[in-house]
Design an enzyme around this catalytic site. Structure first.
Site, PDB file in Angstrom:
ATOM      1  N   ALA A   9       0.760  -1.313   0.131  1.00  0.00           N
ATOM      2  CA  ALA A   9       0.003  -0.078   0.028  1.00  0.00           C
ATOM      3  C   ALA A   9       0.880   1.224  -0.110  1.00  0.00           C
ATOM      4  O   ALA A   9       0.285   2.363  -0.483  1.00  0.00           O
ATOM      5  CB  ALA A   9      -0.942  -0.057   1.276  1.00  0.00           C
ATOM      6  N   ASN A 101       9.967 -13.631  -3.552  1.00  0.00           N
ATOM      7  CA  ASN A 101       8.410 -13.187  -3.429  1.00  0.00           C
ATOM      8  C   ASN A 101       7.586 -14.320  -3.249  1.00  0.00           C
ATOM      9  O   ASN A 101       6.498 -14.154  -2.630  1.00  0.00           O
ATOM     10  CB  ASN A 101       8.099 -12.574  -4.922  1.00  0.00           C
ATOM     11  CG  ASN A 101       8.541 -11.100  -4.954  1.00  0.00           C
ATOM     12  OD1 ASN A 101       8.612 -10.542  -3.745  1.00  0.00           O
ATOM     13  ND2 ASN A 101       8.693 -10.549  -5.937  1.00  0.00           N
ATOM     14  N   GLN A 108       1.216 -14.854   2.834  1.00  0.00           N
ATOM     15  CA  GLN A 108      -0.189 -14.083   2.759  1.00  0.00           C
ATOM     16  C   GLN A 108      -1.342 -15.080   2.320  1.00  0.00           C
ATOM     17  O   GLN A 108      -2.471 -15.115   3.022  1.00  0.00           O
ATOM     18  CB  GLN A 108      -0.017 -13.095   1.832  1.00  0.00           C
ATOM     19  CG  GLN A 108       0.807 -11.899   2.233  1.00  0.00           C
ATOM     20  CD  GLN A 108       1.048 -10.835   1.211  1.00  0.00           C
ATOM     21  OE1 GLN A 108       0.506 -10.808   0.067  1.00  0.00           O
ATOM     22  NE2 GLN A 108       1.836  -9.868   1.721  1.00  0.00           N
ATOM     23  N   GLY A 126       1.386  -8.328  -7.717  1.00  0.00           N
ATOM     24  CA  GLY A 126       2.938  -8.435  -7.437  1.00  0.00           C
ATOM     25  C   GLY A 126       3.305  -9.696  -8.288  1.00  0.00           C
ATOM     26  O   GLY A 126       3.118 -10.846  -8.452  1.00  0.00           O
ATOM     27  N   ASP A 155      -1.924  -6.157 -19.776  1.00  0.00           N
ATOM     28  CA  ASP A 155      -1.652  -6.879 -21.173  1.00  0.00           C
ATOM     29  C   ASP A 155      -2.695  -6.581 -22.133  1.00  0.00           C
ATOM     30  O   ASP A 155      -2.266  -6.305 -23.469  1.00  0.00           O
ATOM     31  CB  ASP A 155      -1.040  -8.092 -20.997  1.00  0.00           C
ATOM     32  CG  ASP A 155      -0.106  -8.434 -19.870  1.00  0.00           C
ATOM     33  OD1 ASP A 155       1.125  -7.864 -19.959  1.00  0.00           O
ATOM     34  OD2 ASP A 155      -0.318  -8.967 -18.773  1.00  0.00           O
ATOM     35  N   ARG A 158      -2.910  -2.899 -23.420  1.00  0.00           N
ATOM     36  CA  ARG A 158      -1.521  -2.909 -24.167  1.00  0.00           C
ATOM     37  C   ARG A 158      -1.905  -3.446 -25.740  1.00  0.00           C
ATOM     38  O   ARG A 158      -1.754  -2.977 -26.678  1.00  0.00           O
ATOM     39  CB  ARG A 158      -0.206  -3.267 -23.761  1.00  0.00           C
ATOM     40  CG  ARG A 158      -0.204  -2.644 -22.475  1.00  0.00           C
ATOM     41  CD  ARG A 158       1.152  -3.265 -21.689  1.00  0.00           C
ATOM     42  NE  ARG A 158       1.531  -2.099 -20.809  1.00  0.00           N
ATOM     43  CZ  ARG A 158       2.578  -2.379 -19.811  1.00  0.00           C
ATOM     44  NH1 ARG A 158       2.924  -3.701 -19.584  1.00  0.00           N
ATOM     45  NH2 ARG A 158       2.888  -1.615 -18.617  1.00  0.00           N
ATOM     46  N   HIS A 183       1.964 -13.676 -17.239  1.00  0.00           N
ATOM     47  CA  HIS A 183       2.282 -12.429 -17.345  1.00  0.00           C
ATOM     48  C   HIS A 183       3.688 -12.343 -17.428  1.00  0.00           C
ATOM     49  O   HIS A 183       4.420 -11.875 -16.494  1.00  0.00           O
ATOM     50  CB  HIS A 183       1.484 -11.600 -16.105  1.00  0.00           C
ATOM     51  CG  HIS A 183       2.116 -10.088 -15.963  1.00  0.00           C
ATOM     52  ND1 HIS A 183       1.688  -9.141 -17.050  1.00  0.00           N
ATOM     53  CD2 HIS A 183       2.954  -9.374 -15.232  1.00  0.00           C
ATOM     54  CE1 HIS A 183       2.276  -8.131 -16.506  1.00  0.00           C
ATOM     55  NE2 HIS A 183       3.044  -8.362 -15.690  1.00  0.00           N
TER      56      HIS A 183
HETATM   57  P1  NAX Z   1       6.776  -0.368  -5.462  1.00  0.00           P
HETATM   58  O1  NAX Z   1       8.179  -0.916  -5.276  1.00  0.00           O
HETATM   59  O2  NAX Z   1       6.653   0.806  -5.639  1.00  0.00           O
HETATM   60  O3  NAX Z   1       5.900  -0.864  -4.125  1.00  0.00           O
HETATM   61  C1  NAX Z   1       5.839  -2.062  -3.645  1.00  0.00           C
HETATM   62  C2  NAX Z   1       5.468  -2.251  -2.233  1.00  0.00           C
HETATM   63  O4  NAX Z   1       5.203  -3.407  -1.597  1.00  0.00           O
HETATM   64  C3  NAX Z   1       6.414  -1.338  -1.604  1.00  0.00           C
HETATM   65  O5  NAX Z   1       5.911  -0.230  -0.540  1.00  0.00           O
HETATM   66  C4  NAX Z   1       7.032  -2.640  -0.406  1.00  0.00           C
HETATM   67  O6  NAX Z   1       7.584  -2.049   0.926  1.00  0.00           O
HETATM   68  C5  NAX Z   1       5.767  -3.386  -0.379  1.00  0.00           C
HETATM   69  N1  NAX Z   1       6.040  -4.608  -0.015  1.00  0.00           N
HETATM   70  C6  NAX Z   1       7.032  -5.590  -0.154  1.00  0.00           C
HETATM   71  N2  NAX Z   1       7.005  -6.770   0.489  1.00  0.00           N
HETATM   72  C7  NAX Z   1       5.860  -6.649   1.107  1.00  0.00           C
HETATM   73  C8  NAX Z   1       5.158  -7.538   2.001  1.00  0.00           C
HETATM   74  N3  NAX Z   1       5.758  -8.888   2.528  1.00  0.00           N
HETATM   75  N4  NAX Z   1       3.957  -7.059   2.571  1.00  0.00           N
HETATM   76  C9  NAX Z   1       3.461  -5.947   2.184  1.00  0.00           C
HETATM   77  N5  NAX Z   1       4.029  -5.062   1.278  1.00  0.00           N
HETATM   78  C10 NAX Z   1       5.304  -5.680   0.933  1.00  0.00           C
HETATM   79  O7  NAX Z   1       5.906  -1.520  -6.813  1.00  0.00           O
HETATM   80  P2  NAX Z   1       4.939  -1.101  -7.603  1.00  0.00           P
HETATM   81  O8  NAX Z   1       5.216  -0.144  -8.666  1.00  0.00           O
HETATM   82  O9  NAX Z   1       3.558  -0.636  -6.802  1.00  0.00           O
HETATM   83  O10 NAX Z   1       4.494  -2.510  -8.082  1.00  0.00           O
HETATM   84  C11 NAX Z   1       4.037  -3.444  -7.227  1.00  0.00           C
HETATM   85  C12 NAX Z   1       4.256  -4.988  -8.165  1.00  0.00           C
HETATM   86  O11 NAX Z   1       3.421  -5.004  -9.190  1.00  0.00           O
HETATM   87  C13 NAX Z   1       5.530  -5.110  -8.557  1.00  0.00           C
HETATM   88  O12 NAX Z   1       5.888  -6.738  -8.164  1.00  0.00           O
HETATM   89  C14 NAX Z   1       5.327  -5.126 -10.113  1.00  0.00           C
HETATM   90  O13 NAX Z   1       6.255  -6.013 -10.831  1.00  0.00           O
HETATM   91  C15 NAX Z   1       3.987  -5.630 -10.103  1.00  0.00           C
HETATM   92  N6  NAX Z   1       3.480  -5.135 -11.439  1.00  0.00           N
HETATM   93  C16 NAX Z   1       2.501  -6.080 -12.145  1.00  0.00           C
HETATM   94  C17 NAX Z   1       1.771  -5.833 -13.142  1.00  0.00           C
HETATM   95  C18 NAX Z   1       0.836  -6.799 -13.706  1.00  0.00           C
HETATM   96  O14 NAX Z   1       0.223  -6.491 -14.943  1.00  0.00           O
HETATM   97  N7  NAX Z   1       0.562  -7.838 -13.007  1.00  0.00           N
HETATM   98  C19 NAX Z   1       1.976  -4.353 -13.948  1.00  0.00           C
HETATM   99  C20 NAX Z   1       2.638  -3.472 -12.953  1.00  0.00           C
HETATM  100  C21 NAX Z   1       3.717  -3.923 -12.094  1.00  0.00           C
HETATM  101  O15 NAX Z   1       4.769  -4.154 -12.929  1.00  0.00           O
END
Ligand code: NAX
Length: 328
Positions: A9, A101, A108, A126, A155, A158, A183
């Site tokens: 968040a 991850n 979770q 994620g 996707d 896009r 993905h």
């Molecule tokens: P950010 O790095 O800005 O934010 C991620 C957040 O997750 C951070 O605040 C971090 O502290 C938190 N976090 C890490 N471990 C955690 C845990 N165990 N419990 C709770 N929070 C935790 O990343 P953001 O740009 O928001 O992207 C988040 C994820 O979305 C990434 O893995 C990214 O690769 C993925 N995406 C997936 C997409 C999809 O289409 N499925 C597209 C967008 C994005 O690339």
């Protein structure tokens, strides 16, 4: 009232998403309560975010709470949006990312299993989102495996946009766009099912290979241009995903979603979270839709299936005995 948990968040995607949720983007006029989860070191940031959300005085937003413990954040939630994940660092192998991850999503999944509402719908964003969703699902044996999804909507969007651009038409001229599989770069954009002005896209694009590459590499292109990964477009796609899951799908339409592959009519391995064309009967009753699968896509589908099978193999050690003994 809908109780919604959002993990990661304090991150970029959530920052764009949460204000849309406050405005009623997911459930219209129904009141919502937000349970924000992030790591302990980001709790101050979460508090600031909660204050900003409060200051919007959104009519539908009843309450915002901040957590670092998934067992507290997920208590009684109707919807869990699992965005938080460790980013892939420089020189980090995909295998390492899967392991790191995977541990987060295993934990979770266990928490959801114990404390979430029994009808909870879980959307994983994620990365690697398909395999993370598979792990969470396996650690939640008291929930149905069909309650876990991976986001493929970005996707799909896009693909829609690239088709419209090549055809020189507005985005709405493209319908039925569809992404199969993982993905990842092995995803399979389907130009046979996608339509431009009602006719198959494949007959109307001059350079299909170029178009497919543009779709598959769009995420990397955004990072190269802006220095960070897509956030607002991902948040928008997540809003669409949730609506697709909860609202009945219009007759004759479908949407792309990573969903448990069990019982699929396409011959894909029966125990993956795989991107399929889906339809919803409303409130999370999502089914894999039957579309005509063009034979030309078979080989690509095999490749993305194989990648997901390999990912599953790599994380098998993270999930409990139930999954390891599963003969599916
Ligand atoms: P950010 O790095 O800005 O934010 C991620 C957040 O997750 C951070 O605040 C971090 O502290 C938190 N976090 C890490 N471990 C955690 C845990 N165990 N419990 C709770 N929070 C935790 O990343 P953001 O740009 O928001 O992207 C988040 C994820 O979305 C990434 O893995 C990214 O690769 C993925 N995406 C997936 C997409 C999809 O289409 N499925 C597209 C967008 C994005 O690339």
């Amino acid at each position: 009232m809908r109780r919604i948990a959002v993990t990661g968040a304090a991150g970029h995607i959530a920052y764009s998403l949460l204000f849309q949720i406050g405005q009623g983007a997911l459930f219209g006029d129904e009141p919502v309560q937000l349970e924000l989860l992030d790591l302990p070191q980001h709790q101050k940031k979460l508090e600031g975010l909660a204050m900003e959300l409060e200051d919007c005085a959104f009519g539908q937003l009843e309450r915002v709470r901040c957590w670092s413990d998934p067992y507290l954040a997920f208590e009684g939630v109707d919807l869990a949006l699992l965005i938080g994940a460790k980013p892939r660092g420089p020189g980090m192998e995909r295998k390492e990312l899967l392991q790191d991850n995977g541990k987060i999503f295993a934990m979770q999944g266990r928490a959801l299993n114990e404390v979430a509402a029994r009808h909870v719908q879980v959307v994983v964003v994620g990365n690697p989102c398909n395999t993370n969703a598979w792990i969470a699902q396996k650690e939640a044996p008291s929930l149905s495996p069909t309650q876990f999804y991976a986001m493929m909507q970005l996707d799909q969007n896009r693909l829609q946009v690239q088709l419209a651009l090549q055809a020189g038409l507005p985005y709405e001229a493209v319908t039925h766009s569809l992404i199969w599989g993982n993905h990842s770069s092995t995803q399979v954009p389907d130009l046979y099912s996608s339509r431009i002005q009602g006719r198959p896209a494949i007959d109307q694009v001059a350079h299909p290979e170029q178009l497919l590459a543009a779709v598959q590499q769009r995420g990397a292109a955004i990072i190269a241009a802006s220095g960070h990964s897509s956030a607002a477009s991902a948040a928008h796609a997540l809003v669409q995903t949730v609506r697709n899951i909860y609202q009945p799908t219009r007759a004759g339409h479908w949407f792309s979603l990573g969903i448990w592959s069990y019982g699929n009519p396409y011959g894909i391995d029966q125990d993956l979270i795989f991107g399929f064309p889906c339809r919803s009967r409303g409130e999370g009753r999502v089914e894999i839709a039957e579309v005509e699968l063009h034979p030309a896509l078979r080989e690509r589908l095999k490749a993305t299936e194989q990648e997901l099978q390999e990912e599953r193999q790599q994380v098998m050690g993270l999930v409990g005995e139930v999954a390891r003994g599963c003969s599916l």
